[in-house]
Structure formats: structure tokens, C-alpha cells
Design a protein around this motif. Structure first.
Motif, PDB file in Angstrom:
ATOM      1  N   THR A   6       4.476   4.021  -8.830  1.00  0.00           N
ATOM      2  CA  THR A   6       5.030   2.912  -8.058  1.00  0.00           C
ATOM      3  C   THR A   6       5.687   3.419  -6.783  1.00  0.00           C
ATOM      4  OG1 THR A   6       5.484   1.762 -10.114  1.00  0.00           O
ATOM      5  CG2 THR A   6       6.637   0.973  -8.162  1.00  0.00           C
ATOM      6  N   LEU A   7       6.489   4.464  -6.945  1.00  0.00           N
ATOM      7  CA  LEU A   7       7.250   4.943  -5.793  1.00  0.00           C
ATOM      8  C   LEU A   7       6.377   5.673  -4.781  1.00  0.00           C
ATOM      9  CD1 LEU A   7      10.483   6.193  -7.567  1.00  0.00           C
ATOM     10  CD2 LEU A   7      10.213   4.179  -6.137  1.00  0.00           C
ATOM     11  N   ALA A   8       5.167   6.048  -5.213  1.00  0.00           N
ATOM     12  CA  ALA A   8       4.292   6.763  -4.285  1.00  0.00           C
ATOM     13  C   ALA A   8       3.399   5.811  -3.499  1.00  0.00           C
ATOM     14  CB  ALA A   8       3.444   7.779  -5.049  1.00  0.00           C
ATOM     15  N   ALA A   9       3.505   4.512  -3.754  1.00  0.00           N
ATOM     16  CA  ALA A   9       2.645   3.547  -3.072  1.00  0.00           C
ATOM     17  C   ALA A   9       2.876   3.595  -1.566  1.00  0.00           C
ATOM     18  CB  ALA A   9       2.931   2.151  -3.600  1.00  0.00           C
ATOM     19  N   LYS A  10       1.816   3.246  -0.820  1.00  0.00           N
ATOM     20  CA  LYS A  10       1.951   3.209   0.634  1.00  0.00           C
ATOM     21  C   LYS A  10       1.755   1.769   1.090  1.00  0.00           C
ATOM     22  CE  LYS A  10       0.408   7.916   1.257  1.00  0.00           C
ATOM     23  NZ  LYS A  10      -0.684   8.822   1.598  1.00  0.00           N
ATOM     24  N   PRO A  11       2.837   1.012   1.080  1.00  0.00           N
ATOM     25  CA  PRO A  11       2.678  -0.437   1.295  1.00  0.00           C
ATOM     26  C   PRO A  11       2.148  -0.776   2.679  1.00  0.00           C
ATOM     27  CG  PRO A  11       4.993   0.189   1.374  1.00  0.00           C
ATOM     28  CD  PRO A  11       4.237   1.406   0.926  1.00  0.00           C
ATOM     29  N   TRP A  12       2.351   0.118   3.646  1.00  0.00           N
ATOM     30  CA  TRP A  12       1.909  -0.218   4.998  1.00  0.00           C
ATOM     31  C   TRP A  12       0.389  -0.183   5.142  1.00  0.00           C
ATOM     32  CZ3 TRP A  12       4.768   3.861   3.360  1.00  0.00           C
ATOM     33  CH2 TRP A  12       4.167   5.132   3.378  1.00  0.00           C
ATOM     34  N   GLU A  14      -1.642  -1.389   2.713  1.00  0.00           N
ATOM     35  CA  GLU A  14      -2.239  -2.478   1.934  1.00  0.00           C
ATOM     36  C   GLU A  14      -1.822  -3.807   2.542  1.00  0.00           C
ATOM     37  OE1 GLU A  14       0.850  -2.770  -1.162  1.00  0.00           O
ATOM     38  OE2 GLU A  14       0.059  -0.879  -1.923  1.00  0.00           O
ATOM     39  N   SER A  15      -2.616  -4.349   3.431  1.00  0.00           N
ATOM     40  CA  SER A  15      -2.225  -5.642   3.972  1.00  0.00           C
ATOM     41  C   SER A  15      -3.422  -6.571   3.992  1.00  0.00           C
ATOM     42  CB  SER A  15      -1.659  -5.490   5.375  1.00  0.00           C
ATOM     43  OG  SER A  15      -2.680  -5.116   6.241  1.00  0.00           O
ATOM     44  N   GLU A  19      -6.040  -6.791  -0.469  1.00  0.00           N
ATOM     45  CA  GLU A  19      -5.162  -6.088  -1.396  1.00  0.00           C
ATOM     46  C   GLU A  19      -4.215  -7.093  -2.031  1.00  0.00           C
ATOM     47  OE1 GLU A  19      -4.814  -2.540  -1.396  1.00  0.00           O
ATOM     48  OE2 GLU A  19      -6.215  -2.087   0.234  1.00  0.00           O
TER      49      GLU A  19
ATOM     50  N   ARG B 312       8.867   4.736   2.728  1.00  0.00           N
ATOM     51  CA  ARG B 312       8.909   5.397   1.421  1.00  0.00           C
ATOM     52  C   ARG B 312      10.083   6.375   1.342  1.00  0.00           C
ATOM     53  NH1 ARG B 312       3.699   8.234  -0.951  1.00  0.00           N
ATOM     54  NH2 ARG B 312       3.699   9.070   1.162  1.00  0.00           N
ATOM     55  N   TYR B 561       1.335 -10.855   0.532  1.00  0.00           N
ATOM     56  CA  TYR B 561       0.118 -10.120   0.846  1.00  0.00           C
ATOM     57  C   TYR B 561       0.374  -8.809   1.566  1.00  0.00           C
ATOM     58  CZ  TYR B 561      -2.028 -14.566  -0.231  1.00  0.00           C
ATOM     59  OH  TYR B 561      -2.414 -15.697  -0.873  1.00  0.00           O
ATOM     60  N   TRP B 563       3.585  -5.767   3.185  1.00  0.00           N
ATOM     61  CA  TRP B 563       4.957  -5.282   3.110  1.00  0.00           C
ATOM     62  C   TRP B 563       5.842  -6.057   4.070  1.00  0.00           C
ATOM     63  CZ3 TRP B 563       6.410  -0.111   5.855  1.00  0.00           C
ATOM     64  CH2 TRP B 563       5.900  -0.103   7.141  1.00  0.00           C
TER      65      TRP B 563
END
Lengths: 219, 602
Positions: A6-12, A14-15, A19, B312, B561, B563
Motif C-alpha cells: 500500500t505504502l509503495a503505491a505511486k498514486p500520481w 494512476e489517474s 485505474e 510518498r 479516480y 490522487w
């Protein structure tokens, strides 16, 4: 997903609609998670008191108290209470309303017995001259048993609500969340009590028996 | 509304929409809507107003203290006892009853459900109880002003044996009420805290993964966990001292002679109290700081129109600071006479904690680098926070070292340090946050001119107050002294500096009244804000109503959808993409600003 995953996810990265991960809630009922956090808080409380107990024991004026025999009976009552709640839990899980009801009532009854027994122990200690302020060993016993008792009393309030709901409940399944939380809480308080009782008994072996592994330079 | 753009049928979120549960129907009467309310937004406002009200008391106390120090004897009723009572109550109120309550009870309550897309906290009834128990704690504390002997004058750390011995102000009733109030506060905090962590873990809406949470929520989340683990230490130490005071037990009380009389105490350890107190006390610094870190990250990103640098790392740093904050407590005890090797260990951990903290500062600065900075009032306060936090943190590096701390420990250098780092810095965040979220809470903007006036006076004024105190500390001016009459080593210039500081303190305090006026006036007369005046991405700005109605989201909860930091995304027509905006940038369907949000800010 693991905590590290979870903490290693790269949210930037996945948009957009491609996703769409689930929110990743934990797979346990919310009520139980809340209770677990509460149990952690209580654990910290008792661990800190236990640490203070062990530290205070080393200051030279500690006179262990003779634990009244009724404490053994109380311990038995709490074990039975916990076992009864476990029975109730199994009852609601297997949809056996009679078993659940019996377990719930018996659990509450034994818990009440335990609390009454603790008061008896206090009376006996008081009668033997173990006053609250006359020695830190006494103070700690009264304080720890009172705090434990208060937590159990709080549990009794929750138990009361569950028992009241029992009358109106159509099926055992309706009671399941309440019974589960009660059982979990009771098991936890049993463990706390066993730890406290163990501390009390160990200290009767002499303060040194408990303090041996602790470096005295700490104080 | 952006959420209306979600193609219905493709992402059916109706299964996900949860009923608000039994007993949580929309309140109808005034009492259930505004008094016994289980709505997180109302509870947040109740927490905030109570915290600010009690904070005003602490502000007045600081004025009185400064009058005595700057112009000794000008207010004759301030005798040494009263002075110490003011010191004690000012410190305790500010740290516990204002900052902790406002950050977690106020902002936590308001923002958590809105930012994660939930309808409310997961245990609304417990949440309501949390506020009322907090109010009880405040009332018990305030009651100590009115009991015989007044409030306790033991200093906010309440060190025994002095705190409960005859001769200390408020020894009869004040200290008892203080300890009882703290115990009640811990109960209130625990009820709130369990709600915050469980809600963040379990009530996130679809698509809102942990790593898509705004950093505000992360900060509050980690701070709440710290609180849940640290406040029991305050509870335990308070309870034990209460027994020492009331039942004459000897947890913390050594054999002691007071006023020529041998007391019945014996064998206890004052040092044990210090360990317990600071095991709470140091994490408390981060309980206040971490929500501030989170909020500032979001404010900077929004008002600089740029994604936060190193999201992060920011999360990891919050977690690292949280863990480390539990192994630094004894750096508050270098002069307590504890084992010197202990000091070495704690000095090391203290310096290590500067690493994740500095990492956050660099990331804020790098977020600002080449950004489209809008000097709005929230942004000004955020920038001021970074400067102040760095200033205060730097002096912390000095004090973290045993050899430097020992001579400086009881001087104004320490006063300067902790006021900069955990007084002024968090308060600046709070102001920034209020200017930022006030439009969502009330539907109206705060007045910009008054806001800028408030900012400049507060920012420059607090430097005028606390920066010179470092020099007073170097000269050796002791803290907690009622007056410095007859102390030969104190130069006249120090007295003049003290007078200057007092004037600055009065001015800064008065500026806060302007701020209160701004809130009261703008709450009714301010410019209507619309639903998303800052063009922000996070979910609280995407509610169908402003202020958000009961249940927050109308019939359907939002779906997330992306961040929280899609600002100035290349190929996107507008410079922000709300978290619930479904289409990726550059897919040929250029996102347009939702019509009622007025398009771009510039």
C-alpha cells in the motif's frame, strides 16, 4: 494488499478511468476494528502501569501484600465468564439462539460475581490493615484492580444493551455483532487480569524475583 | 458538479452507498441539529468554538504575564503566585485544550469524512459524546479559576513533589481540578481518536486508496494514532498524582519535609512522573505538528497550483516521525539527574528525527519551486509556517544536545524555541487552514484585506516577540521568574527588550481580535464563496451543497479516480482535476471546469 504494498503505491501514475482500485478497506467489521483500537489503548494504559509497578518496586520500601484467597475464586469466575461469552459467540455463529442466550446471560452473571468478589477482596485487605496509602504495593493493587474493574463495568453496560436487545431480536444473527464485540472484550480483560494477578503473585516471591532482569542503574 | 460528469451505468456505485445507520436520520429540531448533534460537521464547529474560546483565556493570561515581565508592578494584582498560575494555565490550555482539540476535534472532525468521501464518522454517537466530555474537561479546568486558592501554579508540566506540596499556588483545589480535567480530556480524546482512525481506514469511498488520501488526512491519521498511544501516559500519571494528592499515596512522592513538618509520604519517585509525563509530552508535540504538516502540504499545493513534491516521501516521513517521537521523550529531562548514558541515547534519537522533518521542509520548498504561487491569505500563512517551523526547529537542534541544553534549559532560550516550533508554527497553520476552509464551512469568504492585515501583524509580531527571547536566553535570563529585581547579571538592555516584547505581544494579541471580528462579520456578510473558490481537487470541495448538507453527498457518494494533487496537469484545459473527475488528461476530451465553479482562478 500488504501494508508495504500500500505504502509503495505511486498514486500520481494512476489517474483517470482506466485505474480504479478498490478503496482497500480492511476486511473486518468496522465495530470490531474500533474495539481493537480501543483494546490497544487499554493495553498501553496497563503496560505503563505495569512498568511503573516494576520500577516502583525497586525503590526499597515495597512490602508485598498477601493476596486474599478469594482472588483465586474471582479469577475462576472471570474465566467462566469469558468461556460463557465464547459459548454465546459460537451460538450466534451457528445460529443456535438458545445457546447464545444462555452464554450471554451466564457471561454477565459470572462477570458480576467477579466484580462482587473483587469488592470482597478489597474489604478483606482493608480488614487486614493493607490500607491504600500505607505501602505502594497496596496502592498499586487497589489502583490496578479498580481500573480493571471499571473497564469490566463498562463492558457490563455494553452487555446490558446486548441483553436488552436479546428480547426483541428475531434471530441470533441480529445479535452477532454485539456478542462478538462482548466476547472479544471479555477475553481481553481476562488476559489483563491474568497479567495483573501474575504480577501480584510474582511480587510475593519477593521484589527481587521480578526485578532481577532489570538494570538498577535505570532509576 | 464534477460528480455529475461520472458516466452513470459505467461505474455503478449504488451498492457502495451505505445507509447512515439506525438513529442517524437527518435531525429536525434545533436541539438535535445544533446541540446534541451527531453530525461530524456540527461537532467540528462545537469543538472549534470551544477550543478558541478557551484559547482566548490563555491569550489574556499571556498578556498579563507579559505586562508583569515588561512593566513589573504595573498590574499590582499579579503577585508571584498569580504569575505562576498564569504560566501554568496558559501552557496547559494552549497545548492540550486549544491545539490538540482544534487540530483533531475541529479539523479532524470536519475534514476526515469530507476528504475521504464518507457520509459521517463511523461511530457518530461516540463522536458526539467525545465533544461533550471534552466540554466537561474544559469546564472543570476553567472552574479552577473560581475555587479557593485558584488554579494550580505548578507549571504546565505539573512536576511532583512541588505540584502538590503546600506553598505551591492552587495546591488545595487547583491541582485536583487540573488532574481531573486532564483525565476527562483523555477520555474525550480517546472517544474521538478511535473514530478518526477507524473512519479513515474503513469509510473511504470507492477508489480512495490510502495513497490517494490528501496529506491532511494522513497527518491527522498518524497524529491520532500517536495520541491514542501517548495519552494513556498522561492519564496514568495524572491519576497516580491525583491519588498522591488526595489519598496521600507515594507513587511520585519521596520522603519529604515541608515547612518544617515531616509529611507522611515516602519512597516515591518524582523522576517516574517525569518519564510518564514526557512519554506523553513529546508525542504531544507531534500530535500538534503532524496535522499541521498535512494541512500545510495541501494548502501549498492548492495555492501554488502544483502537485505536492514527493507525496510518498511525505507519507513515509509522517510515519517515521510518528515512530521516532516515542523514543525521544527524555530529551526534556536532561537536567533531571537521570543517568547520563540515557541522555546520550536520547540526544541521538532527537537528532535523527530532524531527518524526516527536514525532508518535509525540502519537499514543501520544492513544491513551491517554479510554481504558480498565489499569495492568498492561506498561502501567506503556509509560507510563514515553513519559515517559523525552520527557525524553531533549528534551535531544537541546539537543545537536543545535552551539553548545550544544560546551561540553556531554564532560560528564555527554551521559551523561544518551543513557542516558535509548537506555539506559533501550528497556530499559523490553524489560521491558514481557517482562511482556506472557512468558505466551505460557512459558504462565505473571509475578508481578504482584514486577513492580510491579520497575517502581517501576526507573522512579524510573533517574530518580534519570540526572536529576541533567544538572546535573553543567551544572557541567562531565567524563565518562570515573576520579576528580575536585584539580579545583578541582568543588564538594563534586557529589561528594555522585555518591555519591547510586551508591546509586541499586546499588538499581536489585539490582531487576533481583528481575526475574530473577521470571522463573525464574514460568516454573515462575507462574499458568497461558491462550492470551490480555490479550485481545489480534494473531495470536500466537490460536495453538491455548500456548506455540505447532512450526509455530505446527496444521494450518491463520490467515486475517486485520481490522487489529490492533479494541479496544472499537462494537456488539461483547466489547471486542476478534482479527485472524482473520471477522465484521464489528454484523452481528447479536454476537461472543462464545472460551470458553477467559475473556471480558472486567473
Amino acid at each position: 494488499m500488504t501494508i508495504f504494498g500500500t505504502l509503495a503505491a505511486k498514486p500520481w501514475l494512476e489517474s483517470g478511468s482506466g485505474e480504479f482500485p478498490p478503496s482497500g478497506r480492511l476486511r473486518i467489521p468496522t465495530g470490531r476494528l474500533g474495539l481493537i483500537f480501543f483494546l490497544i489503548v487499554i493495553s498501553v494504559l496497563f503496560v505503563l502501569l505495569g512498568t511503573a509497578y516494576v520500577m516502583r518496586m525497586g525503590f526499597g520500601d515495597w512490602v508485598p501484600l498477601d493476596e486474599p484467597p478469594v482472588l483465586w475464586l474471582n479469577t475462576l469466575a472471570l474465566v467462566l465468564s469469558s468461556a460463557a461469552f465464547q459459548g454465546a459467540w459460537i451460538g450466534v455463529r451457528r445460529n443456535r439462539p438458545a445457546g447464545a442466550t444462555a452464554g450471554l446471560y451466564a457471561g454477565g452473571l459470572f462477570a458480576a460475581l467477579f466484580l462482587a468478589g473483587q469488592l470482597v477482596a478489597w474489604r478483606q485487605l482493608d480488614g487486614l490493615g493493607y490500607y491504600v496509602a500505607s505501602n505502594p504495593a497496596n496502592t498499586f493493587f487497589y489502583l490496578l484492580s479498580a481500573l480493571h474493574g471499571l473497564h469490566l463495568l463498562g463492558g457490563m453496560a455494553a452487555w446490558g444493551r446486548a441483553a436488552a436487545r436479546l428480547r426483541h431480536a428475531g434471530s441470533a444473527a441480529e445479535l452477532r455483532p454485539a456478542v462478538e464485540l462482548c466476547a472479544l472484550y471479555w477475553h481481553f480483560l481476562l488476559v489483563v487480569w491474568l497479567a495483573l494477578f501474575g504480577l501480584l503473585l510474582a511480587d510475593n516471591g519477593g521484589a527481587d524475583a521480578v526485578l532481577q532482569p532489570l538494570p538498577h542503574g535505570m532509576h | 458538479m464534477a460528480q455529475t460528469a461520472i458516466p452513470t451505468g459505467t461505474y455503478d456505485d449504488t451498492d457502495h452507498d451505505e445507509d447512515l445507520g439506525d438513529g442517524h436520520h437527518e435531525p429536525r429540531s434545533f436541539i438535535t441539529k445544533y446541540i446534541w448533534s451527531q453530525d461530524h460537521k456540527v461537532i467540528a464547529i462545537q469543538y472549534s468554538i470551544t477550543a478558541m474560546a478557551v484559547g482566548l483565556i490563555a491569550l489574556v493570561l499571556s498578556w498579563l504575564m507579559r505586562m508583569q515581565i515588561g512593566f513589573p508592578g504595573s498590574l499590582p494584582f499579579i503577585d508571584p503566585e498569580r504569575y505562576l498560575q498564569f504560566v501554568t494555565m496558559h501552557g496547559m490550555i494552549m497545548v492540550v485544550y486549544l491545539l490538540t482539540a482544534l487540530f483533531l476535534g475541529g479539523f479532524g472532525n470536519y475534514l476526515i469524512p469530507l476528504m475521504i468521501g464518507a457520509r459521517d464518522m463511523v461511530f457518530p454517537y461516540v463522536n458526539m459524546l467525545s465533544y461533550w466530555v471534552y466540554l466537561l474537561a474544559v469546564l472543570v479546568l476553567v472552574a479552577s479559576f473560581f475555587v479557593p486558592g485558584g488554579p494550580t501554579g505548578a507549571g504546565w508540566t505539573l512536576y511532583p513533589p512541588q505540584a502538590i506540596l503546600p506553598g505551591t499556588a492552587g495546591r488545595d483545589w487547583g491541582i485536583i481540578l487540573m488532574l481531573v480535567s486532564l483525565i476527562i480530556f483523555v477520555v474525550a480524546f480517546t472517544m474521538g481518536g478511535l473514530n478518526y482512525v477507524t473512519t479513515i481506514l474503513q469509510a473511504r469511498t470507492r477508489g480512495m486508496t490510502m495513497m490517494r488520501l490528501p496529506l491532511t488526512v494522513w497527518g491527522i491519521f498518524v497524529a491520532t494514532i500517536l495520541g491514542l498511544l501517548a495519552f494513556p501516559a498522561l492519564f496514568v500519571s495524572g491519576l497516580m498524582m491525583l491519588l498522591d494528592r488526595v489519598l496521600l499515596t507515594s507513587f511520585f512522592m519521596p520522603t519529604i519535609t515541608s515547612l518544617g513538618e515531616r509529611l507522611s509520604y515516602g519512597g516515591g519517585s518524582p523522576l517516574l512522573f517525569q518519564h510518564l509525563f514526557w512519554f506523553f509530552g513529546h508525542p504531544e508535540v507531534y500530535i500538534v505538528a503532524l496535522p499541521g504538516f498535512g494541512i500545510v502540504s495541501d494548502l501549498i499545493s492548492t495555492h501554488a497550483r502544483k502537485n505536492i513534491f514527493g507525496y510518498r516521501m511525505m507519507v513515509w516521513a509522517l510515519l517515521a516521525i510518528g515512530v521516532l517521537s516515542f523514543v525521544v521523550w527524555a530529551h526534556h529531562m536532561y537536567v533531571s539527574g537521570m543517568n547520563p548514558y540515557f541522555g546520550f541515547f536520547f540526544a541521538t534519537t532527537t537528532l535523527i528525527i530532524a531527518v524526516p522533518t527536514a525532508l518535509k521542509v525540502y519537499n514543501w520548498v520544492l513544491t513551491l519551486w517554479q510554481a504558480d504561487i498565489h499569495f492568498t491569505v492561506p498561502m501567506l500563512f503556509s509560507l510563514a509556517f515553513i519559515l517559523t517551523f525552520v527557525s524553531g526547529g533549528m534551535s531544537g537542534l541546539f537543545l537536543g544536545n545535552v551539553v548545550v541544553d544544560v546551561p540553556l534549559s531554564d532560560t528564555y532560550f527554551v521559551v523561544a524555541h518551543f513557542h516558535m516550533v509548537m506555539g506559533v508554527a501550528p497556530v499559523l497553520v490553524i489560521f491558514g487552514a481557517i482562511y482556506h476552509w472557512f468558505p466551505k464551512v460557512t459558504g462565505r469568504m473571509l475578508n481578504d484585506a482584514l486577513g492580510k492585515f491579520h497575517f502581517w501583524v501576526t507573522f512579524l509580531g510573533t517574530y518580534a516577540i519570540f526572536f529576541p527571547m533567544h538572546y535573553l536566553g543567551f544572557v541567562g535570563i531565567p524563565r518562570r521568574y515573576h520579576d528580575f529585581e536585584g539580579i545583578a547579571f541582568i543588564p538594563d538592555s534586557a529589561r528594555e527588550l522585555n518591555a519591547f516584547i510586551t508591546v509586541a505581544a499586546l499588538v499581536v494579541g489585539a490582531a487576533q481580535l481583528v481575526f475574530l471580528f473577521n470571522m463573525a462579520w464574514s460568516g454573515f456578510r462575507g462574499r458568497p464563496a461558491g462550492s470551490n473558490p480555490w479550485n481545489a481537487t480534494t473531495l470536500e470541495w466537490q460536495t453538491p451543497e455548500t456548506p455540505p448538507g447532512h450526509g455530505n453527498w446527496g444521494p450518491r457518494q463520490p467515486v475517486v479516480y485520481r490522487w489529490a494533487y492533479d494541479y496544472s496537469v499537462p494537456d488539461a484545459e483547466q489547471d486542476f482535476l478534482p479527485q472524482n473527475y473520471p477522465r484521464p488528461a489528454g484523452d481528447g476530451l479536454n476537461p472543462e471546469a464545472p460551470p458553477e465553479q467559475g473556471g480558472l482562478l486567473r
